[in-house]
Design an enzyme around this catalytic site. Structure first.
Site, short mmCIF file in Angstrom:
data_model
loop_
_atom_site.label_atom_id
_atom_site.label_comp_id
_atom_site.label_asym_id
_atom_site.label_seq_id
_atom_site.Cartn_x
_atom_site.Cartn_y
_atom_site.Cartn_z
N CYS A 249 0.82 -1.21 0.00
CA CYS A 249 0.00 0.00 0.00
C CYS A 249 0.87 1.27 0.00
O CYS A 249 1.54 1.55 -0.97
CB CYS A 249 -0.99 -0.03 1.17
SG CYS A 249 -2.40 1.07 0.96
N HIS A 334 -3.94 -5.27 -0.07
CA HIS A 334 -3.64 -5.87 1.24
C HIS A 334 -3.78 -7.39 1.18
O HIS A 334 -4.88 -7.93 1.36
CB HIS A 334 -4.59 -5.31 2.30
CG HIS A 334 -4.23 -3.94 2.74
ND1 HIS A 334 -3.45 -3.68 3.85
CD2 HIS A 334 -4.52 -2.72 2.22
CE1 HIS A 334 -3.29 -2.38 4.00
NE2 HIS A 334 -3.93 -1.78 3.01
N GLU A 336 -2.89 -9.56 3.30
CA GLU A 336 -3.16 -10.14 4.62
C GLU A 336 -4.64 -10.11 5.00
O GLU A 336 -5.06 -10.79 5.94
CB GLU A 336 -2.34 -9.42 5.70
CG GLU A 336 -2.99 -8.19 6.30
CD GLU A 336 -3.14 -7.01 5.34
OE1 GLU A 336 -3.98 -6.13 5.60
OE2 GLU A 336 -2.41 -6.96 4.34
#
Length: 359
Positions: A249, A334, A336
């Site tokens: 990001c 993202h 995760e």
């Protein structure tokens, strides 16, 4: 209590306030159907007024395990229907009490579809949340407040700290914290890494002194060009040349700027847990979770040793890149967050392989 959201173009959207709290900030929207607590505690939303497109919010309550930071940094929250009683086996508290605890101004029973359509057509803009009968002088005062720029300083850790690895010889990763989400730290730790988390403005020399095996550049809020000193330190780390580096990001954007590329502001950004991303190496499309208002300018990568690895299916923007010579790569989204599928966890495995290869 009756309240309203006023945008800087004069648009007004009415609703009800959970508390008599005012807010000012950039108004953005998120298209996720779940994950409201993760959104509220994601430091990347620092000082923004977040509108959720999904109509019912709060239906599964809140739980401390969903916290992505120790506190919420959002400026305000705008939703359709506020569900007062969550129904889920992990439910510990209702959303209304959570908003009160975190001191978050919230406007509900409002037309979030209309707000979203406005932002999609006109772009993100400043807005204020106030009670319905607020005096005009107070509204003018709030609207005159500039959108915060140095938001990374608000969300980064104040002092370095260590998260021990699973073994004594675990690969040591230096995390540059620009507003890192807890799930990212957990993902790195679950790989088996030892982590040292550093404040955003830590000098490269201090990071080198910790003798890390790799560097992680975290997510975070705001315009990447607002932290030129951080870009300078990232450039020093890159110039060392022998450390694996992974950026997510904001970390992805800072890496691009440190390499001489450019970034630009998107009209209304990518915010949601249903964003399709194409891996150019495999041709596969993965569903990703995203939260960003800026992107890397693909044209500015010309002549640089950076290759685009992922693109957005929706608008073709750069979603990932890799250094052609050094063990450095990054993604805009993202991995995760796992918005249902865990398609993108392979990126952490790739970082692990780079760490082990460097031993």
């Amino acid at each position: 209590m009756k309240g309203k959201l006023i945008l800087e173009d004069g648009s007004v959207f009415t609703g009800e306030l959970t508390e008599n709290l005012a807010a000012t900030g950039e108004v953005v929207f998120n298209t996720g159907m779940t994950g409201y607590q993760e959104i509220l505690t994601d430091p990347s939303y620092c000082s923004q007024i977040v509108t959720l497109t999904y109509p019912m919010v709060g239906n599964y309550g809140t739980n401390e395990i969903f916290m992505q930071a120790k506190k919420s940094f959002v400026g305000g929250f705008v939703i359709g229907e506020l569900c007062n009683e969550g129904s889920n086996w992990r439910n510990e508290n209702n959303l209304r009490d959570f908003l009160r605890r975190e001191n978050i101004p919230c406007l509900y029973n409002t037309d979030t579809r209309a707000i979203t359509r406005k932002i999609r057509s006109a772009g993100t803009m400043k807005g204020v949340i106030v009670k319905d009968d607020e005096i005009q002088d107070k509204i003018d005062e709030l609207m005159s407040c500039p959108i915060e720029r140095e938001v990374v300083k608000k969300v980064t850790v104040k002092e370095p700290y260590v998260m021990e690895g699973a073994t004594d010889n675990a690969p040591h990763v230096a995390v540059m914290d620009f507003g890192v989400k807890q799930n990212i730290l957990n993902s790195l730790k679950n790989l088996g890494c030892k982590l040292t988390v550093f404040p955003a403005e830590t000098k490269a020399e201090e990071i080198f002194a910790a003798n890390p095996d790799g560097i992680f550049l975290s997510n975070g809020p705001g315009d990447p060009k607002d932290v030129p000193q951080v870009i300078g330190e990232v450039k020093k780390i890159i110039e060392k040349g022998n450390l694996p580096m992974f950026g997510i990001c904001l970390g992805h954007q800072l890496l691009a700027l440190a390499m001489g590329a450019d970034t630009y502001k998107l009209k209304f950004g990518h915010r949601g847990s249903n964003q399709p991303v194409k891996d150019l190496k495999t041709g596969r499309v993965h569903i990703s979770s995203q939260n960003h208002g800026y992107a890397v300018d693909e044209k500015s990568l010309a002549g640089l040793p950076l290759a685009v690895t992922h693109v957005s299916v929706n608008d073709g923007t750069v979603e990932g890149m890799r250094h052609e010579e050094l063990p450095i790569f990054s993604v805009q989204y993202h991995p995760e967050a796992s918005p249902g599928p865990d398609d993108n966890m392979y990126l952490f495995d790739e970082f692990w392989q780079l760490l082990k290869k460097g031993e």
